[in-house]
Design a protein around this motif. Structure first.
Motif, PDB file in Angstrom:
ATOM      1  N   GLU A 181      32.731  31.677  38.697  1.00 59.87           N
ATOM      2  CA  GLU A 181      33.129  33.040  39.040  1.00 59.87           C
ATOM      3  C   GLU A 181      32.003  33.915  39.597  1.00 59.87           C
ATOM      4  O   GLU A 181      32.262  34.750  40.456  1.00 59.87           O
ATOM      5  CB  GLU A 181      33.779  33.732  37.842  1.00 59.87           C
ATOM      6  CG  GLU A 181      35.184  33.242  37.551  1.00 59.87           C
ATOM      7  CD  GLU A 181      36.056  34.304  36.906  1.00 59.87           C
ATOM      8  OE1 GLU A 181      35.576  35.444  36.741  1.00 59.87           O
ATOM      9  OE2 GLU A 181      37.215  34.000  36.579  1.00 59.87           O
ATOM     10  N   ARG A 185      32.687  36.192  42.685  1.00 57.70           N
ATOM     11  CA  ARG A 185      32.671  37.653  42.493  1.00 57.70           C
ATOM     12  C   ARG A 185      31.770  38.320  43.523  1.00 57.70           C
ATOM     13  O   ARG A 185      32.128  39.344  44.109  1.00 57.70           O
ATOM     14  CB  ARG A 185      32.188  37.976  41.081  1.00 57.70           C
ATOM     15  CG  ARG A 185      32.118  39.484  40.792  1.00 57.70           C
ATOM     16  CD  ARG A 185      31.610  39.761  39.386  1.00 57.70           C
ATOM     17  NE  ARG A 185      32.536  39.270  38.386  1.00 57.70           N
ATOM     18  CZ  ARG A 185      32.306  38.238  37.582  1.00 57.70           C
ATOM     19  NH1 ARG A 185      31.145  37.570  37.678  1.00 57.70           N
ATOM     20  NH2 ARG A 185      33.188  37.862  36.700  1.00 57.70           N
ATOM     21  N   TYR A 281      50.100  35.014  48.104  1.00 56.68           N
ATOM     22  CA  TYR A 281      48.636  35.088  48.215  1.00 56.68           C
ATOM     23  C   TYR A 281      48.172  34.422  49.508  1.00 56.68           C
ATOM     24  O   TYR A 281      47.419  35.006  50.290  1.00 56.68           O
ATOM     25  CB  TYR A 281      48.022  34.409  46.997  1.00 56.68           C
ATOM     26  CG  TYR A 281      46.509  34.388  46.936  1.00 56.68           C
ATOM     27  CD1 TYR A 281      45.817  35.315  46.167  1.00 56.68           C
ATOM     28  CD2 TYR A 281      45.769  33.418  47.607  1.00 56.68           C
ATOM     29  CE1 TYR A 281      44.431  35.272  46.072  1.00 56.68           C
ATOM     30  CE2 TYR A 281      44.389  33.374  47.531  1.00 56.68           C
ATOM     31  CZ  TYR A 281      43.726  34.304  46.756  1.00 56.68           C
ATOM     32  OH  TYR A 281      42.357  34.263  46.684  1.00 56.68           O
ATOM     33  N   ARG A 318      44.578  31.537  38.965  1.00 57.66           N
ATOM     34  CA  ARG A 318      43.952  32.735  38.409  1.00 57.66           C
ATOM     35  C   ARG A 318      43.796  33.825  39.469  1.00 57.66           C
ATOM     36  O   ARG A 318      44.099  34.991  39.234  1.00 57.66           O
ATOM     37  CB  ARG A 318      42.579  32.370  37.831  1.00 57.66           C
ATOM     38  CG  ARG A 318      41.885  33.514  37.125  1.00 57.66           C
ATOM     39  CD  ARG A 318      40.497  33.103  36.635  1.00 57.66           C
ATOM     40  NE  ARG A 318      40.560  31.899  35.812  1.00 57.66           N
ATOM     41  CZ  ARG A 318      39.485  31.337  35.263  1.00 57.66           C
ATOM     42  NH1 ARG A 318      38.280  31.859  35.462  1.00 57.66           N
ATOM     43  NH2 ARG A 318      39.612  30.241  34.533  1.00 57.66           N
ATOM     44  N   GLY A 319      43.312  33.429  40.659  1.00 60.95           N
ATOM     45  CA  GLY A 319      43.160  34.401  41.733  1.00 60.95           C
ATOM     46  C   GLY A 319      44.491  34.974  42.174  1.00 60.95           C
ATOM     47  O   GLY A 319      44.619  36.175  42.427  1.00 60.95           O
ATOM     48  N   ARG A 321      47.228  35.282  40.425  1.00 60.58           N
ATOM     49  CA  ARG A 321      47.751  36.204  39.401  1.00 60.58           C
ATOM     50  C   ARG A 321      47.058  37.563  39.480  1.00 60.58           C
ATOM     51  O   ARG A 321      47.693  38.616  39.342  1.00 60.58           O
ATOM     52  CB  ARG A 321      47.585  35.596  38.011  1.00 60.58           C
ATOM     53  CG  ARG A 321      48.476  34.366  37.769  1.00 60.58           C
ATOM     54  CD  ARG A 321      48.528  34.015  36.284  1.00 60.58           C
ATOM     55  NE  ARG A 321      47.204  33.740  35.733  1.00 60.58           N
ATOM     56  CZ  ARG A 321      46.642  32.550  35.718  1.00 60.58           C
ATOM     57  NH1 ARG A 321      47.269  31.512  36.255  1.00 60.58           N
ATOM     58  NH2 ARG A 321      45.452  32.373  35.162  1.00 60.58           N
ATOM     59  N   ARG A 322      45.754  37.547  39.702  1.00 61.56           N
ATOM     60  CA  ARG A 322      45.028  38.812  39.816  1.00 61.56           C
ATOM     61  C   ARG A 322      45.445  39.580  41.057  1.00 61.56           C
ATOM     62  O   ARG A 322      45.527  40.820  41.037  1.00 61.56           O
ATOM     63  CB  ARG A 322      43.523  38.535  39.825  1.00 61.56           C
ATOM     64  CG  ARG A 322      42.999  38.073  38.484  1.00 61.56           C
ATOM     65  CD  ARG A 322      41.549  37.588  38.547  1.00 61.56           C
ATOM     66  NE  ARG A 322      41.042  37.269  37.222  1.00 61.56           N
ATOM     67  CZ  ARG A 322      39.863  36.704  36.976  1.00 61.56           C
ATOM     68  NH1 ARG A 322      39.073  36.380  38.006  1.00 61.56           N
ATOM     69  NH2 ARG A 322      39.477  36.451  35.746  1.00 61.56           N
ATOM     70  N   GLU A 325      48.799  41.168  40.162  1.00 63.50           N
ATOM     71  CA  GLU A 325      48.652  42.255  39.190  1.00 63.50           C
ATOM     72  C   GLU A 325      48.130  43.525  39.844  1.00 63.50           C
ATOM     73  O   GLU A 325      48.610  44.631  39.558  1.00 63.50           O
ATOM     74  CB  GLU A 325      47.717  41.811  38.060  1.00 63.50           C
ATOM     75  CG  GLU A 325      48.332  40.762  37.143  1.00 63.50           C
ATOM     76  CD  GLU A 325      47.302  40.057  36.284  1.00 63.50           C
ATOM     77  OE1 GLU A 325      46.097  40.411  36.386  1.00 63.50           O
ATOM     78  OE2 GLU A 325      47.693  39.141  35.525  1.00 63.50           O
ATOM     79  N   ARG A 326      47.170  43.391  40.724  1.00 66.19           N
ATOM     80  CA  ARG A 326      46.592  44.573  41.389  1.00 66.19           C
ATOM     81  C   ARG A 326      47.612  45.273  42.286  1.00 66.19           C
ATOM     82  O   ARG A 326      47.784  46.487  42.234  1.00 66.19           O
ATOM     83  CB  ARG A 326      45.376  44.161  42.217  1.00 66.19           C
ATOM     84  CG  ARG A 326      44.133  43.915  41.401  1.00 66.19           C
ATOM     85  CD  ARG A 326      43.550  45.214  40.893  1.00 66.19           C
ATOM     86  NE  ARG A 326      42.204  45.039  40.362  1.00 66.19           N
ATOM     87  CZ  ARG A 326      41.356  46.026  40.127  1.00 66.19           C
ATOM     88  NH1 ARG A 326      41.711  47.277  40.384  1.00 66.19           N
ATOM     89  NH2 ARG A 326      40.156  45.795  39.636  1.00 66.19           N
ATOM     90  N   TYR A 344      36.332  44.640  41.464  1.00 66.23           N
ATOM     91  CA  TYR A 344      37.516  43.929  41.018  1.00 66.23           C
ATOM     92  C   TYR A 344      37.126  42.531  40.576  1.00 66.23           C
ATOM     93  O   TYR A 344      36.022  42.049  40.824  1.00 66.23           O
ATOM     94  CB  TYR A 344      38.574  43.865  42.127  1.00 66.23           C
ATOM     95  CG  TYR A 344      38.033  43.486  43.490  1.00 66.23           C
ATOM     96  CD1 TYR A 344      37.735  42.161  43.814  1.00 66.23           C
ATOM     97  CD2 TYR A 344      37.814  44.456  44.463  1.00 66.23           C
ATOM     98  CE1 TYR A 344      37.235  41.821  45.057  1.00 66.23           C
ATOM     99  CE2 TYR A 344      37.310  44.123  45.718  1.00 66.23           C
ATOM    100  CZ  TYR A 344      37.026  42.800  46.006  1.00 66.23           C
ATOM    101  OH  TYR A 344      36.522  42.463  47.232  1.00 66.23           O
ATOM    102  N   GLU A 345      38.072  41.842  39.939  1.00 68.27           N
ATOM    103  CA  GLU A 345      37.840  40.511  39.411  1.00 68.27           C
ATOM    104  C   GLU A 345      37.850  39.486  40.550  1.00 68.27           C
ATOM    105  O   GLU A 345      38.563  39.656  41.540  1.00 68.27           O
ATOM    106  CB  GLU A 345      38.937  40.145  38.411  1.00 68.27           C
ATOM    107  CG  GLU A 345      39.206  41.206  37.353  1.00 68.27           C
ATOM    108  CD  GLU A 345      40.226  42.240  37.815  1.00 68.27           C
ATOM    109  OE1 GLU A 345      40.473  42.337  39.034  1.00 68.27           O
ATOM    110  OE2 GLU A 345      40.759  42.946  36.954  1.00 68.27           O
ATOM    111  N   ALA A 348      40.855  38.582  43.126  1.00 66.59           N
ATOM    112  CA  ALA A 348      41.664  39.740  43.495  1.00 66.59           C
ATOM    113  C   ALA A 348      41.325  40.266  44.886  1.00 66.59           C
ATOM    114  O   ALA A 348      41.983  41.192  45.374  1.00 66.59           O
ATOM    115  CB  ALA A 348      41.480  40.858  42.465  1.00 66.59           C
TER     116      ALA A 348
END
Length: 407
Positions: A181, A185, A281, A318-319, A321-322, A325-326, A344-345, A348
């Motif tokens: 990550e 990031r 996505y 994971r990406g 889902r983020r 969510e955003r 941000y995570e 995202a």
């Protein structure tokens, strides 16, 4: 197909789109000539950028091969087979890592389909297991333990237009696909993505690409075999030193994929071939490639329309889902963009870039199994392309919006 019908990809098939009362142009790149992937791979290995693979791998080396995941239509089985045929290491010395980044794990069926007889050597990358190998500009570079433990790291890759790296492939397969990550990031954060050289189709003076290459100096690959593709299929292969491989294939891709457009359009209708249309996505890349590329042809307030099945909805990784969510929590595209400018995570970033594009333009999803996912994420949904385009519009149809560079 009549003169007023336009064929676009949908899932593994196609649909015919009719746009009555619209003024329509079609952006079809020259496309290049398709080549046989295995023959192209062999030719690339015969004439590599740098030392040949036979001299890179020693007979007693533990070898790690990082390959692309299901989001890229790379002929990984053929590329892996071509490389392993030439190295002195035995099969029990080889581990294959599926370069997921923060995407979902591949299923057994997908692994078998992608790697054939090498499927039993493969394992999904777990970003939480990544091990640090050093730092670049103070950013920890973490990669899969199998990469760290290997004596030699090989990689496959697809050199195709990429929103941030200019073109994918090269070191990216390892440092992002098999990375942790922290590097995701940093490279996908708002500060990096706001830098002027970070854009679609650009590799020279691109800070994102430069960072990946420097991280690759620490983590690998030591040797890569990449391909590029266009509407006709695989267009070529290159092997050897990662920077040179990307540069070589990016030149091939630009020549095959660039289309000059002029004026402004009310709507761009973009095709999203499988596997990119599996979830929102990935599909949303087509909208940002059009709106944030070298030449945005859509007028302010205009729209991008994307037929896409979205069998996975927003996506399961994971990406993904983020990303969901955003956007689903946002009041507007501008509100999401402004909030995410503060950080941000990892993963995202697709929400950040899509929100940036949607501040001045609408994005529509049509022909979808999950239209509610689009509307949850501040996009629009319609049953068909014709329902999403106003009569009388000036329209640009881009049959493959992910492999067309509008210049």
């Amino acid at each position: 197909m009549s003169d007023d019908e336009y064929e676009l990809p949908l899932g593994t098939g196609t649909i015919l789109v009719t746009l009555p009362d619209c003024e329509v142009d079609v952006a079809v790149p020259a496309g290049g000539e398709a080549v046989d992937p295995r023959a192209a791979a062999e030719a690339a290995l015969d004439d590599p950028h740098g030392p040949p693979i036979e001299s890179v791998v020693d007979a007693d080396d533990q070898v790690c091969v990082v390959v692309t995941d299901v989001t890229r239509a790379t002929p990984d089985e053929q590329l892996v087979d071509a490389m392993l045929d030439r190295i002195p290491a035995d099969r029990d010395q080889v581990t294959i890592i599926l370069g997921l980044g923060l995407h979902r794990p591949m299923t057994d069926a997908e692994i078998e389909s992608g790697l054939g007889p090498y499927a039993d050597l493969a394992q999904n990358h777990d970003p939480d297991s990544a091990v640090e190998v050093g730092t670049v500009d103070g950013v920890p570079v973490l990669v899969n333990p199998a990469v760290v433990e290997a004596d030699t790291v090989l990689a496959t890759g697809m050199v195709e237009p990429h929103q941030y790296a200019g073109f994918s492939g090269g070191a990216k397969t390892v440092v992002i696909g098999a990375g942790g990550e922290p590097i995701i990031r940093h490279t996908h954060g708002p500060e990096m993505l706001a830098r002027s050289g970070v854009r679609l189709g650009r590799i020279d003076d691109n800070p994102f690409r430069e960072f990946l290459d420097r991280a690759g100096d620490l983590a690998g690959p030591d040797f890569c075999l990449n391909v590029t593709h266009g509407p006709a299929g695989i267009l070529g292969a290159a092997a050897g030193e990662p920077r040179s491989v990307v540069r070589d294939l990016a030149e091939t891709a630009r020549e095959a994929l660039s289309v000059t457009v002029s004026g402004e359009y009310d709507a761009v209708v973009g095709g999203v071939p499988a596997p990119k249309d599996a979830n929102l996505y990935q599909t949303s890349r087509a909208a940002t490639y059009v709106l944030l590329g070298a030449n945005n042809p859509v007028r302010s307030g205009g729209r991008v329309v994307l037929p896409a099945r979205l069998p996975e909805g927003a996506g399961d990784g994971r990406g993904e889902r983020r990303f969901y969510e955003r956007l689903s929590a946002g009041e507007s595209a501008n509100a999401v963009f402004e909030e995410m400018r503060e950080g941000y995570e990892p993963g995202a970033q697709r929400a950040f870039v899509l929100a940036r594009a949607m501040r001045d333009h609408e994005v529509w999803i049509t022909n979808s199994e999950h239209p509610e996912v689009a509307t949850d994420c501040l996009l629009y949904a319609a049953d068909s392309v014709a329902d999403a385009v106003d009569p009388g519009s000036r329209v640009l149809v881009v049959p493959d919006a992910l492999t067309t560079l509008l210049v």
